[in-house]
Design an enzyme around this catalytic site. Structure first.
Site, PDB file in Angstrom:
ATOM      1  N   ILE A 199       0.883  -1.165   0.000  1.00 40.60           N
ATOM      2  CA  ILE A 199       0.000   0.000   0.000  1.00 40.60           C
ATOM      3  C   ILE A 199       0.919   1.213   0.000  1.00 40.60           C
ATOM      4  O   ILE A 199       1.885   1.259   0.764  1.00 40.60           O
ATOM      5  CB  ILE A 199      -0.905   0.036   1.247  1.00 40.60           C
ATOM      6  CG1 ILE A 199      -1.796  -1.191   1.309  1.00 40.60           C
ATOM      7  CG2 ILE A 199      -1.775   1.293   1.238  1.00 40.60           C
ATOM      8  CD1 ILE A 199      -2.685  -1.220   2.538  1.00 40.60           C
ATOM      9  N   ASP A 200       0.632   2.187  -0.829  1.00 41.17           N
ATOM     10  CA  ASP A 200       1.475   3.374  -0.877  1.00 41.17           C
ATOM     11  C   ASP A 200       1.549   4.035   0.493  1.00 41.17           C
ATOM     12  O   ASP A 200       0.607   3.982   1.283  1.00 41.17           O
ATOM     13  CB  ASP A 200       0.918   4.379  -1.887  1.00 41.17           C
ATOM     14  CG  ASP A 200       1.004   3.860  -3.311  1.00 41.17           C
ATOM     15  OD1 ASP A 200       1.876   3.023  -3.588  1.00 41.17           O
ATOM     16  OD2 ASP A 200       0.179   4.298  -4.135  1.00 41.17           O
ATOM     17  N   ARG A 201       2.655   4.676   0.747  1.00 42.22           N
ATOM     18  CA  ARG A 201       2.901   5.281   2.063  1.00 42.22           C
ATOM     19  C   ARG A 201       1.776   6.204   2.529  1.00 42.22           C
ATOM     20  O   ARG A 201       1.350   6.113   3.687  1.00 42.22           O
ATOM     21  CB  ARG A 201       4.238   6.042   2.029  1.00 42.22           C
ATOM     22  CG  ARG A 201       4.645   6.616   3.367  1.00 42.22           C
ATOM     23  CD  ARG A 201       6.044   7.218   3.272  1.00 42.22           C
ATOM     24  NE  ARG A 201       6.506   7.706   4.551  1.00 42.22           N
ATOM     25  CZ  ARG A 201       7.738   8.194   4.753  1.00 42.22           C
ATOM     26  NH1 ARG A 201       8.601   8.244   3.755  1.00 42.22           N
ATOM     27  NH2 ARG A 201       8.084   8.622   5.949  1.00 42.22           N
TER      28      ARG A 201
END
Length: 237
Positions: A58-60
């Site tokens: 999951i993107d930051r």
């Protein structure tokens, strides 16, 4: 932050799922150089005393469901299922404007890692709520329209949801990479909000060992709910 514990959504002898907060990395990367950066893999290992293996990323700046295997074998059995219907991920996001249809599919190829060859990419969306506020976010219109969407990325390309919605000019609010900076500045100046409004809400997969369907759902962040209320958008429970 030293005593931070991740919210555990599911755990058995093979897998563990958590609700990842926005701003936290899934694992250490070459592009994160901060000394005190929060890493979900490391925190969960310290929290459980077990080695964990991320099944996906999951993107930051994105919050929500993040699943780990408790062995390399368990992880290797699920990872190949992501391009199939045996794994389904559903996100919530707030975008600029009204969608042309309440339910639709964005089928638009995307470049691998933002460069190189084009790859097939497909995202399905449902419009959950939409509203027009009596505040101008740009000088072009006296009012502003926003929609709350549920989105299922059928493929797993880099920043797929954000790039697909940007392609249709329904920019994800708070997206500093592919979004509309005028909207981002409006939300910062008007509401004091700088978060990316993208949340990995639900995750479904077929358990590879007992073949049972596992359905996970993560709590929606307070800042997400708060901004939806300010925009007059109805958030699902």
């Amino acid at each position: 932050m030293e005593n931070l514990e991740l919210e555990i959504l599911f755990q058995d002898e093979f897998f563990i799922a958590v609700n990842k907060p926005a701003g936290m990395l899934v694992h250490r990367t070459n592009i994160a150089f901060e000394e005190n950066v929060l890493i979900a893999e490391r925190l969960l290992r310290e929290q459980t005393g077990k080695k964990v293996y991320p099944l996906h990323r999951i993107d930051r700046p994105t919050s929500g469901v993040l699943v780990f295997g408790l062995s390399s074998e368990a992880a290797s059995l699920v990872q190949p299922l992501f391009p199939t219907d045996d794994v389904k991920k559903y996100y919530l996001t707030v975008v600029r404007g009204y969608m042309s249809e309440n339910h639709g599919i964005i089928d638009h190829p995307l470049k691998k890692k933002l460069y190189g060859d084009l790859q097939d990419a497909k995202s399905e969306y449902w419009s959950i709520s939409q509203n027009e506020i009596q505040i101008a976010s740009t000088s072009r219109y006296p009012t502003s329209r926003y929609s709350l969407l549920k989105v299922h990325p059928h493929t797993g390309r880099m920043h797929q949801i954000r790039r697909h919605l940007a392609h249709d000019r329904h920019y994800v609010i708070g997206d500093s990479t592919h979004g509309d900076n005028r909207q981002n500045h409006f939300f910062k100046n008007t509401f004091g909000m700088e978060n990316l409004l993208l949340h990995a809400w639900q995750f479904e997969f077929v358990h590879p060992f007992n073949k049972e369907p596992i359905k996970l759902q993560s709590r929606i962040p307070d800042y997400f709910i708060d901004i939806c209320k300010k925009l007059g958008l109805s958030v699902p429970i």
